[in-house]
Design a protein around this motif. Structure first.
Motif, PDB file in Angstrom:
ATOM      1  N   ALA A  41      71.243   0.843  35.359  1.00 57.49           N
ATOM      2  CA  ALA A  41      72.523   1.092  34.689  1.00 57.49           C
ATOM      3  C   ALA A  41      73.457   1.910  35.577  1.00 57.49           C
ATOM      4  O   ALA A  41      74.664   1.628  35.652  1.00 57.49           O
ATOM      5  CB  ALA A  41      72.290   1.810  33.365  1.00 57.49           C
ATOM      6  N   ALA A  42      72.912   2.911  36.260  1.00 52.56           N
ATOM      7  CA  ALA A  42      73.744   3.739  37.148  1.00 52.56           C
ATOM      8  C   ALA A  42      74.268   2.921  38.318  1.00 52.56           C
ATOM      9  O   ALA A  42      75.425   3.079  38.733  1.00 52.56           O
ATOM     10  CB  ALA A  42      72.945   4.934  37.647  1.00 52.56           C
ATOM     11  N   ALA A  43      73.435   2.044  38.871  1.00 51.01           N
ATOM     12  CA  ALA A  43      73.865   1.217  39.996  1.00 51.01           C
ATOM     13  C   ALA A  43      74.985   0.270  39.596  1.00 51.01           C
ATOM     14  O   ALA A  43      75.950   0.080  40.341  1.00 51.01           O
ATOM     15  CB  ALA A  43      72.681   0.431  40.559  1.00 51.01           C
ATOM     16  N   VAL A  44      74.871  -0.313  38.418  1.00 53.04           N
ATOM     17  CA  VAL A  44      75.914  -1.227  37.948  1.00 53.04           C
ATOM     18  C   VAL A  44      77.184  -0.463  37.594  1.00 53.04           C
ATOM     19  O   VAL A  44      78.297  -0.889  37.920  1.00 53.04           O
ATOM     20  CB  VAL A  44      75.404  -2.048  36.738  1.00 53.04           C
ATOM     21  CG1 VAL A  44      76.528  -2.818  36.086  1.00 53.04           C
ATOM     22  CG2 VAL A  44      74.298  -2.989  37.187  1.00 53.04           C
ATOM     23  N   ALA A  45      77.031   0.693  36.946  1.00 47.96           N
ATOM     24  CA  ALA A  45      78.204   1.479  36.543  1.00 47.96           C
ATOM     25  C   ALA A  45      78.982   2.000  37.744  1.00 47.96           C
ATOM     26  O   ALA A  45      80.204   2.131  37.690  1.00 47.96           O
ATOM     27  CB  ALA A  45      77.769   2.639  35.654  1.00 47.96           C
ATOM     28  N   ALA A  46      78.276   2.295  38.833  1.00 51.55           N
ATOM     29  CA  ALA A  46      78.928   2.864  40.019  1.00 51.55           C
ATOM     30  C   ALA A  46      79.119   1.824  41.118  1.00 51.55           C
ATOM     31  O   ALA A  46      79.247   2.164  42.293  1.00 51.55           O
ATOM     32  CB  ALA A  46      78.103   4.034  40.530  1.00 51.55           C
ATOM     33  N   PHE A  47      79.166   0.558  40.750  1.00 49.32           N
ATOM     34  CA  PHE A  47      79.252  -0.531  41.731  1.00 49.32           C
ATOM     35  C   PHE A  47      80.472  -0.417  42.640  1.00 49.32           C
ATOM     36  O   PHE A  47      80.425  -0.832  43.801  1.00 49.32           O
ATOM     37  CB  PHE A  47      79.257  -1.877  41.005  1.00 49.32           C
ATOM     38  CG  PHE A  47      79.262  -3.044  41.928  1.00 49.32           C
ATOM     39  CD1 PHE A  47      78.130  -3.388  42.638  1.00 49.32           C
ATOM     40  CD2 PHE A  47      80.411  -3.805  42.102  1.00 49.32           C
ATOM     41  CE1 PHE A  47      78.124  -4.467  43.504  1.00 49.32           C
ATOM     42  CE2 PHE A  47      80.419  -4.888  42.963  1.00 49.32           C
ATOM     43  CZ  PHE A  47      79.271  -5.220  43.666  1.00 49.32           C
ATOM     44  N   ALA A  48      81.551   0.145  42.160  1.00 49.00           N
ATOM     45  CA  ALA A  48      82.794   0.198  42.926  1.00 49.00           C
ATOM     46  C   ALA A  48      82.813   1.294  43.991  1.00 49.00           C
ATOM     47  O   ALA A  48      83.759   1.355  44.774  1.00 49.00           O
ATOM     48  CB  ALA A  48      83.974   0.394  41.976  1.00 49.00           C
ATOM     49  N   PRO A  92      82.330   3.213  47.441  1.00 49.98           N
ATOM     50  CA  PRO A  92      82.261   2.674  48.812  1.00 49.98           C
ATOM     51  C   PRO A  92      80.905   2.951  49.461  1.00 49.98           C
ATOM     52  O   PRO A  92      80.146   3.802  48.999  1.00 49.98           O
ATOM     53  CB  PRO A  92      83.378   3.445  49.533  1.00 49.98           C
ATOM     54  CG  PRO A  92      83.483   4.732  48.777  1.00 49.98           C
ATOM     55  CD  PRO A  92      83.179   4.388  47.346  1.00 49.98           C
ATOM     56  N   PHE A  93      80.627   2.237  50.539  1.00 45.20           N
ATOM     57  CA  PHE A  93      79.426   2.417  51.362  1.00 45.20           C
ATOM     58  C   PHE A  93      78.133   2.261  50.574  1.00 45.20           C
ATOM     59  O   PHE A  93      77.117   2.870  50.910  1.00 45.20           O
ATOM     60  CB  PHE A  93      79.443   3.793  52.046  1.00 45.20           C
ATOM     61  CG  PHE A  93      80.687   4.071  52.814  1.00 45.20           C
ATOM     62  CD1 PHE A  93      81.037   3.289  53.901  1.00 45.20           C
ATOM     63  CD2 PHE A  93      81.523   5.101  52.441  1.00 45.20           C
ATOM     64  CE1 PHE A  93      82.193   3.545  54.611  1.00 45.20           C
ATOM     65  CE2 PHE A  93      82.685   5.371  53.139  1.00 45.20           C
ATOM     66  CZ  PHE A  93      83.020   4.581  54.230  1.00 45.20           C
ATOM     67  N   LYS A  94      78.172   1.477  49.522  1.00 43.17           N
ATOM     68  CA  LYS A  94      76.997   1.248  48.668  1.00 43.17           C
ATOM     69  C   LYS A  94      76.392   2.554  48.157  1.00 43.17           C
ATOM     70  O   LYS A  94      75.180   2.698  48.017  1.00 43.17           O
ATOM     71  CB  LYS A  94      75.955   0.410  49.399  1.00 43.17           C
ATOM     72  CG  LYS A  94      76.467  -0.960  49.787  1.00 43.17           C
ATOM     73  CD  LYS A  94      75.341  -1.941  49.844  1.00 43.17           C
ATOM     74  CE  LYS A  94      75.865  -3.273  50.298  1.00 43.17           C
ATOM     75  NZ  LYS A  94      76.093  -4.203  49.249  1.00 43.17           N
ATOM     76  N   LEU A 135      73.347   6.913  44.101  1.00 45.88           N
ATOM     77  CA  LEU A 135      73.562   7.478  42.773  1.00 45.88           C
ATOM     78  C   LEU A 135      72.483   6.998  41.802  1.00 45.88           C
ATOM     79  O   LEU A 135      71.986   7.780  40.987  1.00 45.88           O
ATOM     80  CB  LEU A 135      74.944   7.099  42.256  1.00 45.88           C
ATOM     81  CG  LEU A 135      75.297   7.640  40.885  1.00 45.88           C
ATOM     82  CD1 LEU A 135      75.540   9.134  40.970  1.00 45.88           C
ATOM     83  CD2 LEU A 135      76.522   6.949  40.346  1.00 45.88           C
ATOM     84  N   ALA A 136      72.095   5.743  41.901  1.00 46.16           N
ATOM     85  CA  ALA A 136      71.061   5.196  41.025  1.00 46.16           C
ATOM     86  C   ALA A 136      69.724   5.889  41.268  1.00 46.16           C
ATOM     87  O   ALA A 136      69.003   6.227  40.325  1.00 46.16           O
ATOM     88  CB  ALA A 136      70.921   3.699  41.248  1.00 46.16           C
ATOM     89  N   ILE A 137      69.395   6.126  42.525  1.00 46.62           N
ATOM     90  CA  ILE A 137      68.139   6.818  42.848  1.00 46.62           C
ATOM     91  C   ILE A 137      68.171   8.236  42.298  1.00 46.62           C
ATOM     92  O   ILE A 137      67.203   8.703  41.687  1.00 46.62           O
ATOM     93  CB  ILE A 137      67.899   6.804  44.366  1.00 46.62           C
ATOM     94  CG1 ILE A 137      67.615   5.377  44.838  1.00 46.62           C
ATOM     95  CG2 ILE A 137      66.750   7.726  44.740  1.00 46.62           C
ATOM     96  CD1 ILE A 137      67.654   5.204  46.342  1.00 46.62           C
TER      97      ILE A 137
END
Length: 84
Positions: A41-48, A50-52, A57-59
């Motif tokens: 969920a964190a990875a999708v929410a913060a998809f925008a 930069p620099f992946k 953030l997801a970790i």
């Protein structure tokens, strides 16, 4: 069956399938499933970002959630008289 997968998806899709297989074998407890869900969920929410940075953030979110849930479980076990 292989004809159903578009060729444009390429190796990225195969990598995702491999990682999903690893996830399914490692997610053996409720804590791990919750952490995986929080990370996704964190990875999708913060998809925008930069620099992946969404991956970082997801970790961080998954680790924080794991630590929070683990400390809550230990506190509950201590107060109820169970073994830690």
């Amino acid at each position: 069956m292989a004809g159903l997968i578009p060729a444009a998806w390429g190796l990225g899709f195969a990598g995702i399938l491999a990682l999903l297989g690893i996830l399914m074998s490692l997610a053996s407890s409720r804590l791990r499933w919750v952490s995986a869900g929080v990370a996704g969920a964190a990875a999708v929410a913060a998809f925008a970002l930069p620099f992946k940075l969404n991956i970082l953030l997801a970790i961080a979110a998954a680790v924080a959630m794991s630590l929070l849930l683990e400390s809550a479980r230990r506190a509950r076990d201590t107060t109820s008289g169970g073994s830690a």
